[in-house]
Design an enzyme around this catalytic site. Structure first.
Site, mmCIF file in Angstrom:
data_model
loop_
_atom_site.group_PDB
_atom_site.id
_atom_site.type_symbol
_atom_site.label_atom_id
_atom_site.label_comp_id
_atom_site.label_asym_id
_atom_site.label_seq_id
_atom_site.Cartn_x
_atom_site.Cartn_y
_atom_site.Cartn_z
ATOM 1 N N ASP A 82 -57.771 -1.376 -4.013
ATOM 2 C CA ASP A 82 -57.880 -1.603 -5.450
ATOM 3 C C ASP A 82 -57.963 -0.216 -6.107
ATOM 4 O O ASP A 82 -58.065 0.822 -5.436
ATOM 5 C CB ASP A 82 -59.091 -2.494 -5.785
ATOM 6 C CG ASP A 82 -58.913 -3.194 -7.138
ATOM 7 O OD1 ASP A 82 -58.092 -2.727 -7.953
ATOM 8 O OD2 ASP A 82 -59.607 -4.187 -7.391
HETATM 9 C C1 NOJ Z 1 -58.509 -3.413 -10.753
HETATM 10 C C2 NOJ Z 1 -58.577 -4.870 -10.479
HETATM 11 O O1 NOJ Z 1 -59.731 -5.178 -9.716
HETATM 12 C C3 NOJ Z 1 -57.362 -5.424 -9.756
HETATM 13 O O2 NOJ Z 1 -57.443 -6.815 -9.713
HETATM 14 C C4 NOJ Z 1 -56.096 -4.964 -10.399
HETATM 15 O O3 NOJ Z 1 -54.983 -5.500 -9.738
HETATM 16 C C5 NOJ Z 1 -56.078 -3.446 -10.381
HETATM 17 N N1 NOJ Z 1 -57.193 -2.939 -11.147
HETATM 18 C C6 NOJ Z 1 -54.790 -2.868 -10.924
HETATM 19 O O4 NOJ Z 1 -54.744 -2.984 -12.284
#
Ligand code: NOJ
Length: 724
Positions: free
Chosen positions: A263
């Site tokens: 993430d």
């Molecule tokens: C953080 C989030 O937790 C995740 O779900 C998302 O895909 C990413 N950012 C990318 O934006």
């Protein structure tokens, strides 16, 4: 695995330098997000030119992606195409209802359609990869990301997870209208302590495997192309550095050959967690545990060479990670067709995608209460008031929309929807809740309007900004002033209904008695107002059901239907008993249970009937099934939908079992007086459970299983199966 792809991967790996290999593991983000580590398209272009970039996040649009892709393909030494990723969570241009709402349809076809339309729109704009579906089961309504989830049940979530993967990916990822899906967040992200985003999760192996993992397994079985690690710790080991979940379970036990992406800065955050002393240790831990691609932070690229040199990263692990990136690019057909046709980019929703979004929004709505047939609105000429802070706003798309979608294609407002649906009615709209000084005045005008018309729709609830990532609330009541508005409208004595918008379960107890009808619309997406008008006017009867329990008070959380039984369960026949599991100051159970939802007609469901009442474990283990038949009748005077739900309860087991577990559901449409039979096939998977053994042991024990069928999770119609 295609041998052709595997040969190609080997050839490429032979040609690549260690830096080029590490480069494939890097995903950079475009700078509209000013978060840590985000870069610019120039930076991404420079890295791509050197062959030091595998993927880009948040660059979209046919022209922008083609421009960057051209650098990677035409100017880098090996010409390996880039992978473009974007969070397309519930629509690209055609925004569908939020995922939690979609779960309320109890109809996975809704999410499959969303997935298909989103894939077509996104891929035509150069997006290859979406970070969806989110499949975190959660018992935490305070957690804002419950809006992106499918609620509190692993079976319902699994069915939706598989459907969304099918919708996004279809049969061939290389098709020009499909995108790679991403199962996220792996794992147990839905269980943060206190509901606070990113917070600690301490979870037993059995709960991990019985509650949080099933949707991920369903997604892997459906062929999901990628998996994203979660920000939380899992029993004190961060998910980004967790070999048990990422490698032991996902890659070995489930044989997942796709890509594991971190993430956003999740790898570097191992330092903040106190799990790695520096970036190099973070890279070592994450790569070693099974993360293949790093989103935004750059520890793999910065420290990979050094880790290789000192044996802290093996060639084999590096090559495996790179192979997973290349495999996805090959599956997407990017080596053959790296660019998109700019003239074919979808630039707006069409009449048919709007119709699909409207139909979805209608199916997602849940009628919580409807005293004395308050809804639907009576036919014929009349006057209607639409009042409240959400009466005339297009901000009803919900959390996570594609940048630009909110500005270019906001939701149809409630007032607009009703005005179109009943042009003959005299409609007054009084939006409330503007600037502080104006609020009281607007409320007074809203109440005066309510007093002067035949019927009032009070549009209240949470705006989308109150749910989603990092949007956690400690108070789940309606935002300030809304309860007072409902009560003032009620005091006029005129008929009215509350339309409730929300990205999570809310505490609705305090004003519920004064509202004769409450329709839960969630955040319904692009066609919000039209879909609401369909339901309010009765053009379509509501048939959605709650995928989450609605708590009576925040202090009751977690409250969910699939809880384990205590040694001192509350007994409603002995309400004065002191030493039982209960609150002194709250009635038992949630305000509205999981599975609850009314319609404009009524239904009865019969007792579940079994094709056999006994079955040997050996037969079940070999794939035998039991057929359960449930009859359902529309006992009212108009057509409507009912969701027949089937729950199981293992009466005594080596691990204390949830009091009920959903194992089947079917949404049926029946005309007035019509009836039908619904059939479910249950097998070993439905009756057994995972133990606490970290090796992954699924057991099927002999004993009695109760099966309950009905219209919500409190259904009492029951039969018993003996497993011997
Ligand atoms: C953080 C989030 O937790 C995740 O779900 C998302 O895909 C990413 N950012 C990318 O934006």
């Amino acid at each position: 695995m295609s041998t052709h792809h595997e040969d190609r991967i080997k050839q490429l790996l032979d040609l690549m330098t260690p830096d080029e290999k590490l480069g494939q593991l890097q995903q950079l983000a475009w700078a509209w997000d000013t978060g840590p580590g985000s870069g610019s398209t120039e930076e991404a272009g420079a890295a791509a030119r050197k062959g030091l970039l595998g993927s880009v996040l948040n660059v979209f649009g046919a022209a922008s992606t083609n421009a960057l892709q051209r650098i990677a393909v035409e100017e880098s030494r090996l010409g390996i195409p880039l992978l473009f990723g974007l969070d397309v969570i519930h629509g690209y241009w055609t925004t569908f209802p939020i995922p939690l709402a979609q779960a309320a349809a109890f109809d996975p076809a809704v999410t499959e359609t969303d997935g298909e339309i989103a894939a077509r729109e996104a891929r035509s704009n150069g997006v290859h990869w979406t970070f969806a579906p989110m499949m975190d089961v959660t018992h935490e309504p305070r957690w804002g990301r419950i809006a992106e989830s499918h609620g509190e049940d692993p079976y319902l979530t699994s069915r939706y997870a598989a459907a969304k993967v099918r919708g996004h990916q279809g049969a061939d990822l290389a098709a020009p209208d499909r995108v790679a899906a991403c199962a996220k967040h792996f794992a147990a992200y839905g269980g943060p302590e206190g509901g606070r985003d990113y917070n600690t999760v301490d979870v037993s192996e059995q709960r991990l495997r019985n509650l949080y993992l099933p949707p991920f397994k369903a997604a892997v079985d459906a062929g999901v192309a990628s998996v994203m690690a979660s920000f939380n710790t899992i029993s004190a080991v961060p998910a980004h550095a967790n070999p048990h979940t990422l490698t032991r379970i996902l890659k070995e036990e489930w044989r997942f050959d796709g890509l594991v992406v971190s993430d956003w800065t999740g790898v570097l955050e191992l330092v903040a967690h106190g799990f790695a002393e520096d970036g190099a240790a973070a890279a070592r831990r994450a790569l070693g545990a099974g993360v293949d691609m790093e989103m935004v932070s750059t520890t793999f690229a910065d420290h990979g060479r050094e880790l290789l040199a000192r044996g802290a990263l093996t060639e084999a692990r590096l090559d495996d990670a790179v192979a997973r990136v290349l495999r996805l690019k090959l599956r997407l057909g990017l080596f053959e067709r790296p660019y998109v046709d700019e003239s074919a980019a979808v630039t707006e929703p069409t009449a048919s995608t709007r119709a699909a979004a409207r139909d979805a929004a209608v199916r997602c709505m849940v009628l919580l209460k409807n005293e004395g047939h308050t809804l639907p609105l009576a036919a014929g000429p009349r006057s209607i008031a639409v009042v409240g802070p959400l009466a005339d706003t297009g901000d009803l798309l919900g959390t996570w929309t594609v940048p630009d979608a909110q500005q270019r294609f906001p939701a149809v407002t409630v007032a607009e929807g009703l005005r179109t649906a009943v042009p003959e009615a005299h409609l007054v709209c009084v939006p409330t809740g503007g600037a502080p000084g104006a609020v009281e005045d607007a409320d007074a005008r809203a109440v005066a309007a309510a007093a002067s018309v035949d019927f009032t729709v009070v549009a209240v609830g949470e705006p989308p900004a109150l749910s989603g990532e990092a949007a956690v609330r400690s108070d789940l009541e309606l935002p300030a002033g809304q309860r007072e508005l409902i009560e003032a409208v009620a005091a006029t004595g005129k008929p009215f209904a509350v339309v409730l918008f929300a990205g999570r379960p809310l505490v609705v107890g305090d004003w519920l008695d004064s509202a004769p009808a409450v329709l839960l619309a969630w955040h319904p997406g692009l066609e919000a107002g039209h879909a609401l008008a369909d339901v309010l006017t009765g053009a379509v009867a509501p048939g959605g059901k709650l995928p989450v329990s609605f708590p009576r008070a925040v202090g009751q959380i977690p409250v969910h239907y699939n809880h384990e039984r205590t040694g001192r369960p509350y007994d409603a026949t002995q309400p004065d008993e002191k030493y039982v599991s209960k609150y002194l100051d709250l009635a038992e159970g949630p305000q509205f249970p999981f599975g609850h939802g009314l319609s404009y007609t009524t239904f009865t469901t019969g007792d579940p009937r079994l094709s056999r009442t006994e079955i040997p474990t050996a037969d079940l283990s070999e794939g035998a099934t039991v057929e359960v038949t449930v009859s359902v009748r529309n006992t009212g005077d108009r057509a409507g939908d009912e969701v027949v739900q089937l729950y199981v309860h293992d009466l005594a087991a080596d691990i204390v079992q949830p009091v009920r577990r959903l194992r089947g559901f079917e949404r049926v449409t029946l005309g007035a007086g019509e009836s039908t039979e619904v059939r479910f096939l249950l097998g070993a998977e439905d009756f057994g459970y995972w133990t606490n053994d970290p090796e992954g042991v699924f057991v099927l024990e002999p004993g009695a299983i109760d099966l309950y069928a009905g219209a919500d999770s409190t259904a009492r119609n029951r039969c018993r199966l003996t497993i011997n």
